[in-house]
Enzyme design. Structure first.
Site, PDB file in Angstrom:
ATOM      1  CG  ASP A  51      38.396  51.549  33.547  1.00  0.00           C
ATOM      2  OD1 ASP A  51      39.300  52.336  33.919  1.00  0.00           O
ATOM      3  OD2 ASP A  51      38.094  50.520  34.178  1.00  0.00           O
TER       4      ASP A  51
ATOM      5  NE  ARG B 243      41.093  51.167  35.877  1.00  0.00           N
ATOM      6  CZ  ARG B 243      40.804  49.965  36.394  1.00  0.00           C
ATOM      7  NH1 ARG B 243      41.628  49.412  37.264  1.00  0.00           N
ATOM      8  NH2 ARG B 243      39.705  49.335  36.028  1.00  0.00           N
TER       9      ARG B 243
ATOM     10  CB  CYS C 248      36.333  45.216  31.400  1.00  0.00           C
ATOM     11  SG  CYS C 248      35.005  46.390  31.006  1.00  0.00           S
TER      12      CYS C 248
ATOM     13  CG  HIS D 217      39.693  47.840  30.177  1.00  0.00           C
ATOM     14  ND1 HIS D 217      39.751  47.634  31.536  1.00  0.00           N
ATOM     15  CD2 HIS D 217      38.467  48.351  29.929  1.00  0.00           C
ATOM     16  CE1 HIS D 217      38.611  48.035  32.081  1.00  0.00           C
ATOM     17  NE2 HIS D 217      37.813  48.478  31.126  1.00  0.00           N
TER      18      HIS D 217
ATOM     19  CB  CYS E 239      35.972  50.434  28.516  1.00  0.00           C
ATOM     20  SG  CYS E 239      35.013  50.257  30.053  1.00  0.00           S
TER      21      CYS E 239
HETATM   22 CO    CO Z   1      35.777  48.526  31.279  1.00  0.00          CO
END
Ligand code: CO
Length: 213
Positions: A44, A46, A101, A98, A42
């Site tokens: 993302d 993090r 999400c 994750h 992803c």
């Molecule tokens: Co995500």
């Protein structure tokens, strides 16, 4: 100081650190790449692939998009997959979702997100196919997390539908496909699914061996 300048300063410090440990580090790095792994994760911020796996530059070939999807009409994704399998000859492909999400959470709502709607529809389809199981998972957070897992499993199967993967499985017995989910709360990667090169592929998606040569 403007925040972006910190990135450039940190880069200089990183270069110094690498050279201190190995004078030829960048000479070696520039020579070639032979990563064993393709990571589909992803976007993302993090879930940085290298950091959470303790890997160094050169070890993982990375593709990231919103909610780590493998979409057959996505030329970007399919190019990465083809290059990783055919040219780099990776041994493992990891699809890493994750928990929590935002993309998956958004797909579970009835809100509109502009151009993202088309993308998130792929997650809605996974929800549609597993509706009862997801509903039974518990509260909204638990339902989201179950959909995260089920979506990762679906993306692995989407990879098996490609001719790049089928050719490599038939003639080279690689790569192994792995479905993982990263937990924000504890930083751990959950190793959930694995498809080895001899795994069955649903009939309608399977190409004849001769056609793959
Ligand atoms: Co995500």
């Amino acid at each position: 100081m403007e925040s972006y300048k910190n990135l450039l300063l940190a880069n200089k410090a990183w270069v110094q650190e690498k050279i201190k440990l190995d004078r030829d580090y960048f000479t070696e790095l520039a020579r070639d790449q032979k990563p064993e792994f393709l990571w589909i994760g992803c976007s993302d911020s993090r879930v940085p692939a290298e950091e959470v796996t303790g890997t160094e530059p050169g070890e993982i070939f990375v593709h990231r998009n919103v909610a780590n999807l493998v979409v057959h009409a996505d030329l970007n994704m399919q190019s990465v997959l083809h290059y990783a399998i055919d040219v780099l000859k990776v041994k493992h492909v990891i699809v890493c979702g994750h928990y929590g999400c935002g993309g998956v959470r958004a797909a579970m709502t009835n809100q509109r997100f502009g151009i993202l709607d088309q993308w998130l529809r792929n997650i809605k389809d996974v929800y549609h196919d597993h509706r009862d199981e997801i509903m039974a998972a518990g509260d909204l957070e638990a339902q989201t997390n179950r959909l995260v897992e089920l979506s990762v499993f679906q993306q692995l199967h989407n990879i098996t539908k490609t001719t790049s993967l089928q050719r490599s499985w038939n003639f080279d017995k690689r790569p192994t496909l792995h479905g993982w989910v990263f937990g924000m709360n504890d930083g751990l990667l959950k190793n959930l699914y694995r498809l080895d090169p001899d795994s069955p592929i649903e009939d309608i998606y399977r190409y004849d061996k001769d056609a793959l040569r």
